[in-house]
Design a protein around this motif. Structure first.
Motif, PDB file in Angstrom:
ATOM      1  N   GLN A 145     217.981  50.386  38.495  1.00 63.59           N
ATOM      2  CA  GLN A 145     216.700  49.903  39.002  1.00 63.59           C
ATOM      3  C   GLN A 145     215.563  50.375  38.090  1.00 63.59           C
ATOM      4  O   GLN A 145     215.497  51.548  37.717  1.00 63.59           O
ATOM      5  N   SER A 146     214.659  49.452  37.771  1.00 64.48           N
ATOM      6  CA  SER A 146     213.502  49.789  36.930  1.00 64.48           C
ATOM      7  C   SER A 146     212.462  50.586  37.718  1.00 64.48           C
ATOM      8  O   SER A 146     212.398  50.489  38.954  1.00 64.48           O
ATOM      9  N   VAL A 147     211.668  51.351  37.011  1.00 62.81           N
ATOM     10  CA  VAL A 147     210.518  52.031  37.612  1.00 62.81           C
ATOM     11  C   VAL A 147     209.295  51.706  36.747  1.00 62.81           C
ATOM     12  O   VAL A 147     209.423  51.476  35.543  1.00 62.81           O
ATOM     13  N   LYS A 148     208.114  51.677  37.381  1.00 63.94           N
ATOM     14  CA  LYS A 148     206.891  51.339  36.652  1.00 63.94           C
ATOM     15  C   LYS A 148     205.768  52.288  37.028  1.00 63.94           C
ATOM     16  O   LYS A 148     205.498  52.513  38.203  1.00 63.94           O
ATOM     17  N   ASP A 149     205.138  52.858  36.006  1.00 62.64           N
ATOM     18  CA  ASP A 149     203.983  53.757  36.170  1.00 62.64           C
ATOM     19  C   ASP A 149     204.265  54.840  37.201  1.00 62.64           C
ATOM     20  O   ASP A 149     203.478  55.076  38.131  1.00 62.64           O
ATOM     21  N   LEU A 150     205.362  55.532  37.034  1.00 64.16           N
ATOM     22  CA  LEU A 150     205.777  56.586  37.966  1.00 64.16           C
ATOM     23  C   LEU A 150     205.295  57.943  37.469  1.00 64.16           C
ATOM     24  O   LEU A 150     205.641  58.363  36.356  1.00 64.16           O
ATOM     25  N   PRO A 151     204.461  58.655  38.252  1.00 69.71           N
ATOM     26  CA  PRO A 151     204.074  60.018  37.869  1.00 69.71           C
ATOM     27  C   PRO A 151     205.316  60.898  37.839  1.00 69.71           C
ATOM     28  O   PRO A 151     206.158  60.837  38.731  1.00 69.71           O
ATOM     29  N   HIS A 152     205.421  61.728  36.830  1.00 69.36           N
ATOM     30  CA  HIS A 152     206.657  62.467  36.621  1.00 69.36           C
ATOM     31  C   HIS A 152     206.344  63.769  35.898  1.00 69.36           C
ATOM     32  O   HIS A 152     205.457  63.820  35.043  1.00 69.36           O
ATOM     33  N   SER A 153     207.064  64.825  36.251  1.00 71.18           N
ATOM     34  CA  SER A 153     206.911  66.107  35.571  1.00 71.18           C
ATOM     35  C   SER A 153     208.295  66.594  35.158  1.00 71.18           C
ATOM     36  O   SER A 153     208.945  67.351  35.877  1.00 71.18           O
ATOM     37  N   GLY A 157     204.433  72.051  33.385  1.00 71.78           N
ATOM     38  CA  GLY A 157     203.288  71.913  32.489  1.00 71.78           C
ATOM     39  C   GLY A 157     203.122  70.531  31.889  1.00 71.78           C
ATOM     40  O   GLY A 157     202.125  70.266  31.213  1.00 71.78           O
ATOM     41  N   THR A 158     204.094  69.646  32.087  1.00 72.34           N
ATOM     42  CA  THR A 158     203.959  68.283  31.560  1.00 72.34           C
ATOM     43  C   THR A 158     203.793  67.299  32.708  1.00 72.34           C
ATOM     44  O   THR A 158     204.630  67.242  33.606  1.00 72.34           O
ATOM     45  N   LYS A 159     202.691  66.550  32.672  1.00 72.99           N
ATOM     46  CA  LYS A 159     202.430  65.524  33.673  1.00 72.99           C
ATOM     47  C   LYS A 159     202.405  64.176  32.974  1.00 72.99           C
ATOM     48  O   LYS A 159     201.528  63.905  32.159  1.00 72.99           O
ATOM     49  N   ILE A 160     203.410  63.365  33.315  1.00 74.35           N
ATOM     50  CA  ILE A 160     203.648  62.130  32.591  1.00 74.35           C
ATOM     51  C   ILE A 160     203.621  60.946  33.545  1.00 74.35           C
ATOM     52  O   ILE A 160     203.955  61.069  34.720  1.00 74.35           O
ATOM     53  N   VAL A 161     203.243  59.796  33.025  1.00 77.58           N
ATOM     54  CA  VAL A 161     203.417  58.530  33.736  1.00 77.58           C
ATOM     55  C   VAL A 161     204.439  57.731  32.933  1.00 77.58           C
ATOM     56  O   VAL A 161     204.241  57.464  31.741  1.00 77.58           O
ATOM     57  N   ILE A 162     205.554  57.377  33.575  1.00 74.02           N
ATOM     58  CA  ILE A 162     206.662  56.755  32.864  1.00 74.02           C
ATOM     59  C   ILE A 162     207.035  55.410  33.472  1.00 74.02           C
ATOM     60  O   ILE A 162     206.959  55.215  34.687  1.00 74.02           O
ATOM     61  N   SER A 163     207.395  54.483  32.607  1.00 72.78           N
ATOM     62  CA  SER A 163     207.990  53.208  33.013  1.00 72.78           C
ATOM     63  C   SER A 163     209.325  53.105  32.287  1.00 72.78           C
ATOM     64  O   SER A 163     209.396  53.358  31.078  1.00 72.78           O
ATOM     65  N   ALA A 164     210.389  52.782  33.034  1.00 70.81           N
ATOM     66  CA  ALA A 164     211.721  52.734  32.433  1.00 70.81           C
ATOM     67  C   ALA A 164     212.501  51.551  32.991  1.00 70.81           C
ATOM     68  O   ALA A 164     212.409  51.237  34.177  1.00 70.81           O
ATOM     69  N   SER A 165     213.276  50.905  32.120  1.00 64.96           N
ATOM     70  CA  SER A 165     214.061  49.743  32.537  1.00 64.96           C
ATOM     71  C   SER A 165     215.461  49.812  31.931  1.00 64.96           C
ATOM     72  O   SER A 165     215.619  50.204  30.768  1.00 64.96           O
ATOM     73  N   PRO A 166     216.482  49.410  32.714  1.00 67.38           N
ATOM     74  CA  PRO A 166     217.840  49.337  32.155  1.00 67.38           C
ATOM     75  C   PRO A 166     217.980  48.115  31.262  1.00 67.38           C
ATOM     76  O   PRO A 166     217.302  47.100  31.458  1.00 67.38           O
ATOM     77  N   VAL A 177     215.550  51.930  28.228  1.00 72.58           N
ATOM     78  CA  VAL A 177     214.389  52.128  27.367  1.00 72.58           C
ATOM     79  C   VAL A 177     213.209  52.525  28.246  1.00 72.58           C
ATOM     80  O   VAL A 177     213.021  51.970  29.342  1.00 72.58           O
ATOM     81  N   SER A 178     212.430  53.505  27.788  1.00 74.84           N
ATOM     82  CA  SER A 178     211.293  53.976  28.590  1.00 74.84           C
ATOM     83  C   SER A 178     210.062  54.138  27.722  1.00 74.84           C
ATOM     84  O   SER A 178     210.159  54.341  26.511  1.00 74.84           O
ATOM     85  N   SER A 179     208.891  54.008  28.360  1.00 79.12           N
ATOM     86  CA  SER A 179     207.613  54.302  27.702  1.00 79.12           C
ATOM     87  C   SER A 179     206.920  55.377  28.523  1.00 79.12           C
ATOM     88  O   SER A 179     206.861  55.298  29.748  1.00 79.12           O
ATOM     89  N   ASP A 180     206.422  56.410  27.825  1.00 78.46           N
ATOM     90  CA  ASP A 180     205.856  57.584  28.482  1.00 78.46           C
ATOM     91  C   ASP A 180     204.426  57.796  28.012  1.00 78.46           C
ATOM     92  O   ASP A 180     204.123  57.692  26.818  1.00 78.46           O
ATOM     93  N   ARG A 181     203.540  58.113  28.967  1.00 85.64           N
ATOM     94  CA  ARG A 181     202.143  58.386  28.646  1.00 85.64           C
ATOM     95  C   ARG A 181     201.675  59.632  29.382  1.00 85.64           C
ATOM     96  O   ARG A 181     202.089  59.879  30.520  1.00 85.64           O
TER      97      ARG A 181
END
Length: 531
Positions: A145-153, A157-166, A177-181
């Protein structure tokens, strides 16, 4: 890429191929079906690329197996495309991670290196779980299952917003593949977008007003004094600290006050009051308002005073030094208590108002003369700003002339494209004692009366021609400063001549305080003029 892998990497490979290298033992584990000796090499390489992501096989000694043949002669179009894609992804500002079906990291771009402080040489070819046991990519790999703009740590000390898709193929997950900001980057971008949106709204409002012949544009110039002043104003704008703006008549004190209000974030109105124009008997009704029947002739509905009108906004008190002593006392009381009582009312009304006051002479100079209350002065001068006269910031003149030319031409429907060099030279040499107000008025007149598309000497008001003749350098050429002094001297002499030598009346004509004119006369060697 692990240490053994790095040590066994082949030498002489093109730079783009370095990230596609795996040891021989790893290659055999991943692709036992590839027969390098029996198969066509091009077909074998294509099969390995299609099944596992582009890699080059090396033996334990680090020697590439048929590298020149494979990469120089028989490199497939697919491999070239993957190489190009890799270089493109390296330029993306977001962190990009690609893992295969076993969570092994296949791609790790420079942005994600910086985001997680993990170099690609450390992580390529290894399981993502070795570095980030709770990585979102792993859950996406497991669930499909894909996720979009998910806050993630993923680590403390790292606070990320990630989107990932199979990545699917024929019902099978090949990887993720994922994109992290960084959350901080997103917040900063959101703030910039919000500020940009506000700016766009303001610009649209200005365009609409300009089309109607009005404007809320603020033009101050590029001279060091004005740049420093605007920076000071912007720092003070969001606060509720009172401001005191000093400057000669016509320098733009009210314009600067409006600019501060527009950048303050205050939701209330900007109310401008000329303190010198309000009779003593009307001070309370004008400033505090009145209720129905408060006095004979009062509006039957009553009227809100200036303080109520400016509630939640800014009250601009121009010529504050002209306010009589008795009225200063009444003003001080409101500033101290934050309440006003309308005439005829028994109730006080709370008011929240930001005060900006202005004067063409410093109220501080009036303290010794007992003409201005000390306590009121210190209430008003939370931050003091001084606008220099136009003659002291000559570098702004050309820009101001152009600004008012364009605005007047648009307002009056005139196709005026500019100033001739001769006209511009004289306009820039003129002392402009009336400052920006005089300049705007002069440009408006020139735009309306100009005979052609370019404003020339003949289109300038009469006083400019007079000054050009009386101040024209004779004999040896003069420096610009010497020429300006001659122009200034001629201008003052003309005012004195027209007023019969009356310094007070001349000062009024020139828009100067009497003391300022006397100082300039002394500096220019102008003595008392006979009537």
């Amino acid at each position: 890429m692990n240490k053994k892998h790095r040590e066994s990497s082949p030498k002489g490979l093109p730079v783009w191929a370095q990230s596609f290298v795996v040891p021989q033992d790893a290659a055999s584990e991943r692709a036992p079906h590839v027969n390098w000796e029996g198969q066509n090499k091009k077909e074998a390489l294509a099969g390995l690329l299609e099944a596992h992501f582009p890699r080059v096989v090396v033996d334990p000694s680090g020697r590439a197996l048929d590298v020149p043949a494979i990469f120089e002669s028989m490199l497939s179009d697919q491999a070239k495309e993957v190489s190009l894609l890799s270089r493109v992804l390296d330029q993306i500002q977001e962190g990009i991670c690609v893992v295969d079906e076993s969570a092994r990291v296949l791609y790790w771009n420079p942005a994600i290196e910086e985001l997680y402080a993990v170099r690609k040489e450390e992580i390529l070819g290894r399981s993502l779980s070795d570095f980030f046991p709770d990585a979102v990519n792993l859950s996406v790999l497991a669930s499909g299952q894909s996720v979009k703009d998910l806050p993630h740590s993923p680590r403390p000390g790292t606070k990320i917003v990630i989107s990932a898709s199979p990545v699917w193929e024929k019902g099978r997950i090949l990887g993720v593949v994922s994109s992290d900001r960084s959350q901080k980057d997103i917040q900063e971008l959101s703030q910039k977008l919000s500020e940009a949106a506000k700016t766009i709204v303001k610009l649209k409002q200005n365009i609409d007003l300009l089309a109607k012949g009005e404007t809320k544009e603020f033009f101050f110039g590029k001279s060091p004094a004005m740049v420093a002043g605007i920076q000071r104003a912007l720092k003070a704008a969001p606060t509720d600290v009172p401001l005191l703006i000093l400057g000669e008549t016509g320098t733009g004190k009210e314009v600067l006050s409006r600019f501060i209000h527009e950048n303050s974030g205050r939701s209330g109105a900007f109310v401008a009051v000329n303190c010198s124009a309000i009779p003593d008997t009307l001070f309370e009704s004008e400033f505090f308002g009145y209720v129905r029947g408060a006095f004979t002739g009062a509006d039957q509905k009553g009227r809100a005073g200036y303080f109520e009108q400016a509630h939640g906004g800014t009250l601009f008190l121009d010529e504050i030094s002209e306010l009589p002593w008795a009225q200063q006392t009444k003003l001080l009381r409101v500033l101290q208590e934050g309440r006003v009582r309308p005439l005829g009312s028994e109730k006080e009304i709370p008011v929240a108002v930001r005060i900006i006051s202005a004067s063409n002479e410093n109220p501080r100079d009036l303290l010794e003369q007992k003409a201005f209350r000390v306590d009121l002065y210190y209430r008003l001068q939370g931050v003091t700003m001084t606008i220099p006269p136009l003659r002291e910031r000559k570098e702004d003149l050309e820009d101001l002339l152009e600004f008012f030319r364009k605005r007047s031409a648009l307002r009056y429907g005139r196709s005026i494209t500019g100033f001739s060099p001769e006209a511009l030279r004289l306009l820039c040499a003129y002392p402009w004692y009336g400052n920006i107000r005089e300049l705007e008025s002069a440009v408006r007149q020139m735009v309306i009366l100009a005979k052609g598309a370019v404003i020339d000497l003949a289109d300038l008001p009469a006083e400019f021609t007079y000054l050009a003749q009386s101040a024209a350098p004779q004999g040896a050429s003069l420096s610009l400063s010497e020429h300006l002094l001659q122009v200034e001297r001629a201008f003052i002499l003309k005012a004195l001549e027209e007023t019969g030598g009356n310094v007070q009346q001349s000062a009024l004509r020139l828009g100067l305080a009497r003391g300022t004119l006397q100082y300039r006369m002394k500096k220019l060697g102008i003595g008392p003029q006979r009537r």
